[in-house]
Design a protein around this motif. Structure first.
Motif, PDB file in Angstrom:
ATOM      1  N   ARG A  62     -20.828   0.941 -27.450  1.00  0.00           N
ATOM      2  CA  ARG A  62     -19.651   0.131 -27.144  1.00  0.00           C
ATOM      3  C   ARG A  62     -19.718  -0.401 -25.717  1.00  0.00           C
ATOM      4  O   ARG A  62     -19.365  -1.564 -25.462  1.00  0.00           O
ATOM      5  CB  ARG A  62     -18.366   0.932 -27.343  1.00  0.00           C
ATOM      6  N   PRO A  97     -19.250  11.515 -25.210  1.00  0.00           N
ATOM      7  CA  PRO A  97     -19.293  10.709 -26.424  1.00  0.00           C
ATOM      8  C   PRO A  97     -19.942  11.484 -27.563  1.00  0.00           C
ATOM      9  O   PRO A  97     -20.824  12.316 -27.341  1.00  0.00           O
ATOM     10  CB  PRO A  97     -20.155   9.503 -26.011  1.00  0.00           C
ATOM     11  N   ARG A 153      -9.663  11.955 -26.549  1.00  0.00           N
ATOM     12  CA  ARG A 153     -11.061  11.678 -26.257  1.00  0.00           C
ATOM     13  C   ARG A 153     -11.775  12.966 -25.921  1.00  0.00           C
ATOM     14  O   ARG A 153     -11.291  13.777 -25.162  1.00  0.00           O
ATOM     15  CB  ARG A 153     -11.148  10.693 -25.081  1.00  0.00           C
ATOM     16  N   GLU A 159     -17.823   4.418 -29.909  1.00  0.00           N
ATOM     17  CA  GLU A 159     -17.492   4.767 -28.530  1.00  0.00           C
ATOM     18  C   GLU A 159     -18.681   5.438 -27.849  1.00  0.00           C
ATOM     19  O   GLU A 159     -19.335   6.303 -28.419  1.00  0.00           O
ATOM     20  CB  GLU A 159     -16.285   5.704 -28.517  1.00  0.00           C
ATOM     21  N   GLU A 193     -10.706   2.885 -25.168  1.00  0.00           N
ATOM     22  CA  GLU A 193     -11.560   4.039 -25.428  1.00  0.00           C
ATOM     23  C   GLU A 193     -10.753   5.192 -26.028  1.00  0.00           C
ATOM     24  O   GLU A 193      -9.685   5.538 -25.544  1.00  0.00           O
ATOM     25  CB  GLU A 193     -12.166   4.475 -24.090  1.00  0.00           C
ATOM     26  N   THR A 228     -14.457  -3.082 -30.757  1.00  0.00           N
ATOM     27  CA  THR A 228     -14.306  -1.655 -30.480  1.00  0.00           C
ATOM     28  C   THR A 228     -14.318  -0.806 -31.745  1.00  0.00           C
ATOM     29  O   THR A 228     -14.568   0.398 -31.680  1.00  0.00           O
ATOM     30  CB  THR A 228     -13.011  -1.387 -29.696  1.00  0.00           C
TER      31      THR A 228
END
Length: 499
Positions: free
Chosen positions: A164, A26, A22, A160, A414, A155
């Motif tokens: 979301r 975002p 991640r 993301e 996530e 999802t």
């Protein structure tokens, strides 16, 4: 199910396609996703299915006494109308989520929804206890495929970030609304006949099925490679046996030879599954996903949330109806404030996640739950007052659920690559269901023991051991989430001091 990055910590895994990293923020595109009418339609279908799940569980729970009277079922048999659903649901959730990755989410979702509708129809028409329990088991199997598949469709459909988080907030509203509505509808429909609690979901499921066929876009299997048949067999049989053992042990006894034998066999099957997954070329579940700290905390947090919340509500249902003599409808109205708080509060959680991140929201959830149980223990006495004790407790629990559900689901999925979204969704749903079954089994055993301690079942005394257990579960969930944040804060403070 992902590598989680917050403002204070970054965890990086390998860069293979099966893993996910991640980014600290975002992607910009997340803010730009346009919510078209079709996108809203897809979300509506997914929310309708979650609504049906909550509606069905709560309506049937209210109708149990009437079912037992008409079909001549004992208390032990009646519990299997609930536990049969839990057995199918908890036993196949992981397989259901991964099957969606392997065969296609749309296909699995629609087939499972059709099975759910048929099983609901048959359940409302049968006159035989064992056959009714069998339909509940089949509905649990269907839900084991619809629940994680719906979450993985969500999802992968919504990017993301804010989009979301907003979708997850709406999703959780319908889950809470389904359960809250089921309490009220269950009380009303049972007055006309318990069969209506089984038949009511049928037309709703059919409408959702038709809308799903029209709106959910076709997709190809997200995960490639061969099929891990040995892994599927050992996982499914091991999970089914484990859940069966949990739900049957309170009646049979935890030290009964059958219970101990079931535990040993379930452990052996699950151990065989782990060995298989480490050796096959195309494993059903990539076990490396369990090495990510945020994934583990999300799954343990859902155990604390579901396990404590549902078990406490179970005890309050028994107390209000069996001890105080409240009608099903009056009892439902008494517990409704928690559900209303979740329904009206959840739409705002997405914005809070965007601003504060999932770890802080999950911590707030665990804190609210813990305070609710502690308040109850401190003020209840042997005859809890509704306005002073029960209502504030339910409001604190509702706030905890509102903060926790969307945040936990978001953290659990996530950053995960599309080919593992079904796995991630199935894993967190399994943790919630099996965790709730474990805590409820412990609470049931403690309450049954407390009924022989001299209170005579005339006050709340017999339930206090169960409340102590759910309080402990919530406090453990609080500790699991506050320790990492404190550690990061101290590390950040130390770096600032050194600078």
């Amino acid at each position: 199910m992902h590598v989680h990055v917050t403002s204070s910590a970054v965890t990086i895994t390998d860069t293979s396609p099966a893993s996910a990293v991640r980014s600290p923020t975002p992607p910009p595109a997340a803010d730009e996703q346009k919510w078209t009418p079709r996108l809203w339609g897809v979300l509506a279908v997914l929310c309708a299915v979650l609504f049906l799940d909550g509606l069905d569980v709560s309506m049937v729970g209210v109708a149990l006494p009437s079912i037992g009277t008409e079909l001549g079922l004992s208390t032990t048999s009646l519990q299997w109308i609930v536990n049969g659903y839990v057995l199918g649901y908890g036993g196949l959730l992981l397989l259901g989520g991964r099957t969606a990755d392997l065969l296609g989410r749309r296909r699995v979702f629609l087939i499972a929804l059709a099975v759910f509708a048929v099983a609901s129809l048959i359940g409302g028409l049968v006159d035989n206890g064992p056959l009714l329990i069998a339909t509940r088991f089949v509905k649990g199997l269907a839900a084991a495929f619809t629940a994680p598949t719906a979450l993985s469709i969500l999802t992968t459909t919504f990017r993301e970030g804010p989009a979301r988080n907003r979708a997850l907030s709406v999703f959780s509203v319908f889950g809470a609304s389904g359960y809250s509505s089921g309490l009220i509808l269950g009380g009303l429909l049972t007055s006309f006949g318990w069969r209506w609690t089984f038949l009511t979901p049928v037309p709703l499921a059919i409408l959702a099925l038709i809308a799903g066929i029209a709106l959910i876009p076709k997709d190809r299997p997200a995960a490639g490679g061969g099929h891990d048949l040995l892994g599927a067999a050992t996982l499914t049989s091991g999970m089914l046996l484990a859940v069966y053992t949990v739900v049957s042990a309170p009646a049979r006894g935890w030290l009964d030879p059958v219970t101990l034998g079931s535990v040993a066999l379930a452990v052996a099957l699950l151990a065989a599954f782990v060995i298989t997954e480490n050796r096959v070329k195309h494993p059903l579940i990539r076990l490396g996903i369990l090495r990510i700290g945020t994934i583990v905390r999300a799954n343990l947090s859902i155990v604390a949330l579901f396990g404590s919340y549902l078990s406490f509500q179970f005890m309050m249902t028994l107390y209000l109806q069996d001890v105080l003599g409240w009608s099903p409808l009056k009892m439902a109205l008494g517990l409704l404030p928690a559900g209303l708080l979740v329904a009206f509060g959840s739409p705002f959680v997405g914005r809070l996640i965007d601003r504060y991140g999932t770890p802080r929201l999950i911590l707030a959830s665990m804190l609210s739950l813990s305070l609710g149980y502690v308040w109850f223990l401190a003020t209840a006495g042997n005859t809890p007052n509704y306005a002073f004790t029960i209502l504030p407790t339910m409001l604190l629990l509702g706030g905890g659920f509102a903060f926790g559900f969307s945040s936990i689901m978001g953290q659990a999925t996530e950053g995960i690559h599309d080919d593992e979204q079904g796995l991630a969704s199935g894993l967190v749903n399994t943790s919630g269901q099996v965790g709730a079954a474990l805590v409820l089994a412990g609470v049931t055993a403690l309450v049954a023991g407390g009924s022989h301690t001299g209170t005579g079942g005339t006050d709340f005394g017999q339930f206090f051991p169960g409340v102590n257990l759910v309080t402990g579960v919530a406090v453990v969930g609080l500790a699991l989430n506050i320790i990492p944040l404190l550690t990061r804060y101290r590390a950040k403070h130390a770096l600032a001091s050194d600078a």
